[in-house]
Structure formats: C-alpha cells, structure tokens
Motif scaffolding. Structure first.
Motif, PDB file in Angstrom:
ATOM      1  N   GLU A 184       7.079 -35.743  -4.834  1.00 27.40           N
ATOM      2  CA  GLU A 184       6.313 -36.722  -5.017  1.00 27.40           C
ATOM      3  C   GLU A 184       7.048 -38.020  -5.180  1.00 27.40           C
ATOM      4  OE1 GLU A 184       2.346 -36.012  -7.512  1.00 27.40           O
ATOM      5  OE2 GLU A 184       3.842 -34.542  -8.080  1.00 27.40           O
TER       6      GLU A 184
ATOM      7  N   LEU B 254      -0.041 -37.234  -4.539  1.00 30.33           N
ATOM      8  CA  LEU B 254      -0.211 -38.622  -4.742  1.00 30.33           C
ATOM      9  C   LEU B 254      -1.694 -39.277  -4.602  1.00 30.33           C
ATOM     10  CD1 LEU B 254       3.171 -39.561  -2.987  1.00 30.33           C
ATOM     11  CD2 LEU B 254       2.706 -39.692  -5.854  1.00 30.33           C
TER      12      LEU B 254
ATOM     13  N   LEU C 237       5.376 -37.275 -12.084  1.00 24.29           N
ATOM     14  CA  LEU C 237       5.710 -37.055 -10.831  1.00 24.29           C
ATOM     15  C   LEU C 237       6.601 -36.056 -10.578  1.00 24.29           C
ATOM     16  CD1 LEU C 237       5.568 -40.631  -9.392  1.00 24.29           C
ATOM     17  CD2 LEU C 237       3.792 -38.878  -9.682  1.00 24.29           C
TER      18      LEU C 237
END
Length: 492
Positions: free
Chosen positions: A11, A47, A7
């Motif tokens: 995010e 996501l 990530l």
C-alpha cells in the motif's frame, strides 16, 4: 499519520507511486510501483477502503461491423440494391430471378418501412423517394474500426434496429483508473517509510534471535473472518434420508427396482384399464422395447380385466391386449415396485417401502417436473384395516414434524377405500401430500395375495418444499451453491 492507517508495504509503494502520477491505469501504476498488476490493484482497493485512493471503473461501449454488415457496407443494404435496380413496377417473381431469395425476403419489409416502395398485387412499386437512410449513413461511418455511439452520430433506437438486423455487434470495454485523494496526499506529505514486514515468525528467526530486529505486520483482531461453510449433505437428500430412517425405525423393509418397467407391472397388474388416459403420451414416457409377461399371472390379470375373474367383479370389459401389456415404459410411479414385491412375497406379514424416482411427461413449472421422487409403501397382514392405514400415515407425518394431520376421501383406480392425507401448515392451510388406500381385490387376487394390503404413494418433493420453505420445486434440483451453503442442517 501513516500509523493511523496501518498500511502494508504494498500500500505504501502504491501510494508513493500515486503521489507522482496522481491518476493512472492499472498497468502504469504497477510499473511505477515495481510490482505485478494484480498486486498493485489489490493494494489500490485497500487504499480505496481507507479513503486514501479512489478506484473508478468506466465501461466504454463500442460497435463493430459483422461480416454481413461489412458486405452490405460495400454492396449496399438489400433494400438499396433492389430499389436502385427498379425503374418501374416489378413482380416479386422477377425480383427473385434478379436477386438471391434471401435478399428479396429481407428487402421487401424494409422497402415498405422506409417508404421507398409499396407492394400492390404482388408488384413492387417504387415511390421515387429513396434518399440515403440513417442506417446507411451509420454503416458508412465505420470503415475498418470499432466506433462509439458518439462517433457514429446515431441515437440508441437506430443502433438497436441495426443490432437486430445483426449488421453490427456490441462490445463493452471496462477501464479502471486509480487516483490519489486529498487524504492520501496528506499521508505522503507526512512521510512514508517503507520497511519489510514479517507476517509469520519462523523457527530460524527464533533460533538466531533475528526476530528481535524484525518489524511484524500488525493484525486487526476486530476484522470479521471469512465465513467457512462446512461440507454437508444436500437439504433434499437429508429429508429423503430422514423419511427413510422413519420407515426403517417402524420396521419396514426398503425395496429397489428398475426404472424401466413393462406396462403389465406399471398399469395392468394394478387393474388400470388399457384405455386409461394415464397411458397416453402426455403422461407416460413410452419406450420402443418390450418385456416378457409373467406366465403365472398374465391369464389371471387378463380375466380380471375382461370379466372380473372368479370374484364378485365385472372387470373393465372388452379385450385385454398382451401386445399393450408387453410395452415398456419409464415407471410413472413406484407402485410398480411394491406390487411386484408383493407378488414375490404373497405370505404375511409384509411391510415394505420405496423412495425412488418416477417419470411423467409433465410441463416444467414451479410445481411440476418430468422426474420426481415418490415415497411408496405397503403393509400386508391378517386383519389389516383402513384404520391401521390412517394410523400408520399419521405416525409418519407426526415424526416428520407435522402436528395436525387429516384425511380426505379420494379416488384411485387400484384402491378402495381411498384417501388423500393432508397436513396443516401455517400460512398455507391444509396441504394435500399424496394418496393412500386399501388395494382392491381386483389387484391382489390375480397375484395370489389373500390378505388386505394397505398402500400409499406420497409426494416427497412437495413435502420437502414445505419443510424447506420453498415455492419453486425446481430449486430442489438446481446447483445454487449459496442456497446449499446457507441452508440449515436438519437434525434427524
């Protein structure tokens, strides 16, 4: 677990915000994550791809009154205004004196449709049954606000009728909601550490040694890169250039000319009778301007049309009109250029061609447009024969990639003998691609040309459709960027 998803900081911030909000619209999510809406939504979509969040998009349809709808909501629909004013059968003329003509015109059909009145011998006869209609009820529910179809308590058919009457307008409001998934909750529960990541190392980092303490953003080298489309010439233009190159390599000279031509050069010099159907408005764009006739040729062309001049020909008979010959037109073929070039260069040898636009009053469809490209060519020399013409055209089509070429007898007003060249295409069979022949003496004699002239006019756009695999001629002229990008580059 967080490392499994790789990530980015954005995010991570969005996921932490969603852990608290559970579900949020873009604005609320951006405020909570402390970033711009665009940045937050970009992270939310990433996501969503990883299954840590879900982005849902809902479209809400609302309706609101137009200015006309607001007026009728206050004053009543035209049919309501008229039926309320009637107590007995009334003539249409009387109604037009009582109400503006547009109101009467609109109301008459709706009075009959709603069963409020009938029309008998020019009289509007009330039926006595004019209860409040469903569309009136809907208009009364609006007030000054936009309403959904549920709030209006109306079916789709009724709303469609009111839309047709232009009493209301339809609006679509798109709404996005971002929510965290069970996987996203697990990632947050496992612990998320937000660290600044560096995407690109700088010279300052290298000099200071700062790069040793930096966290660098990871890259997925398996991710396919965005396709890059290089600049290239339009597919149609590439084919035109290929045709041009073939004739130049065969020793031809390219010629150009004006789009606006006199009827003399476009028709008369080619021994096309002045009452020929091709001169009528459905085929030719006639202009209001006029051109001077060439003094050295007009009398000879006139004689050839009227009685065949000094050769063994009867001509077309009748009286040849200078008035008609002077009128300007948009050239209907590029033969007007080649015949003019021959008149200026009557001594052999002459090998000339032109690839340019011609104009005709055509109805636009998959195989016709009002303007199109034409490939015109002439060869004039001693002892030229019909066999030379066939050989020249066969060579051209072979160089264009067509293996099988044949010729079918044809008719054209200014060539004899005449043929229509055809090529064989898998799946289509034999396809005709133009016309060719040897200029008649009625064409060459008045212009002082003493030797045989081989001539042809080939359809460039039809040839391009075959080479590019198109079924609609209009695609050659439309700016379809996706087609232009993906079309293969022709190897010349």
């Amino acid at each position: 677990m967080v490392s499994d998803y790789k990530l980015t900081p954005n995010e991570k911030n969005v996921l932490i915000a969603l852990d608290e909000l559970r579900t949020a619209d873009p604005g609320e999510l951006a405020r909570k994550a402390g970033m711009k809406v665009e940045t937050a939504m970009q992270a939310a979509f990433l996501l969503d791809e990883n299954g840590l969040a879900r982005v849902d998009e809902a479209v809400t349809e609302t309706y609101e009154l137009t200015d006309e709808g607001k007026r009728y909501a206050d004053e009543g629909l035209p049919e309501r205004q008229i039926i309320d004013a009637l107590s007995e059968p009334t003539s249409m003329d009387e109604l037009k004196e009582m109400f503006p003509p547009p109101v009467v015109g609109i109301a008459t059909g709706w009075l009959r449709r709603k069963g409020w009145a009938s029309i008998e011998k020019g009289m509007v006869v009330p039926t006595g049954n004019a209860e409040l209609s469903d569309d009136e009820k809907v208009l009364g529910r609006f007030g000054d606000m936009a309403r959904t179809i549920g709030e209006l308590e109306a079916g789709p058919g009724l709303i469609k009728d009111i839309l047709k009457r232009k009493l209301i307008t339809k609006n679509e409001d798109k709404c996005r909601l971002v929510s965290i998934t069970s996987q996203g909750l697990e990632v947050v529960a496992a612990g998320i550490k937000v660290e600044e990541e560096v995407a690109q190392i700088s010279s300052e980092m290298l000099k200071s040694g700062q790069w040793k303490d930096m966290k660098f953003r990871s890259y997925n080298i398996q991710t396919p890169p965005r396709h890059i489309y290089g600049a290239k010439v339009h597919p149609y233009q590439r084919l035109i250039d290929q045709m041009r190159r073939i004739f130049l390599d065969m020793g031809f000279t390219e010629i150009k000319g004006e789009i606006v031509q006199s009827s003399f050069w476009n028709f008369d010099s080619l021994f096309q009778p002045q009452d020929h159907p091709a001169r009528e408005m459905q085929d030719t764009f006639h202009l209001s301007s006029r051109s001077e006739l060439p003094l050295e040729y007009k009398d000879k062309v006139c004689a050839m049309h009227e009685h065949g001049g000094d050769i063994d020909s009867t001509g077309w008979g009748g009286n040849w009109s200078e008035e008609i010959a002077c009128k300007d037109v948009l050239r209907t073929h590029t033969t007007a250029l080649t015949i003019k070039y021959l008149s200026d260069n009557p001594e052999p040898p002459v090998k000339a061609f032109s690839i340019d636009r011609a104009y005709r009053r055509e109805t636009i469809d998959p195989t016709h447009t009002p303007e199109f490209e034409q490939l015109e060519g002439v060869v004039m020399d001693k002892d030229m024969s019909f066999a030379n013409l066939l050989g020249c055209l066969k060579e051209f089509y072979h160089r264009m990639g067509f293996e099988d070429v044949r010729f079918r007898p044809g008719y054209f007003p200014y060539t004899e003998p005449s043929v229509e060249p055809e090529v064989y295409v898998d799946g289509l069979g034999w396809v005709e691609l133009g016309g060719a022949g040897v200029f008649r003496k009625e064409v060459t004699e008045p212009l002082g040309i003493k030797y045989p002239v081989l001539a042809w006019g080939l359809g460039v756009s039809r040839l391009a459709m075959l080479k590019l695999g198109l079924k609609d001629l209009r695609l050659l002229y439309q700016s379809d960027i996706d087609w232009l990008r993906k079309s293969p580059v022709c190897q010349l």
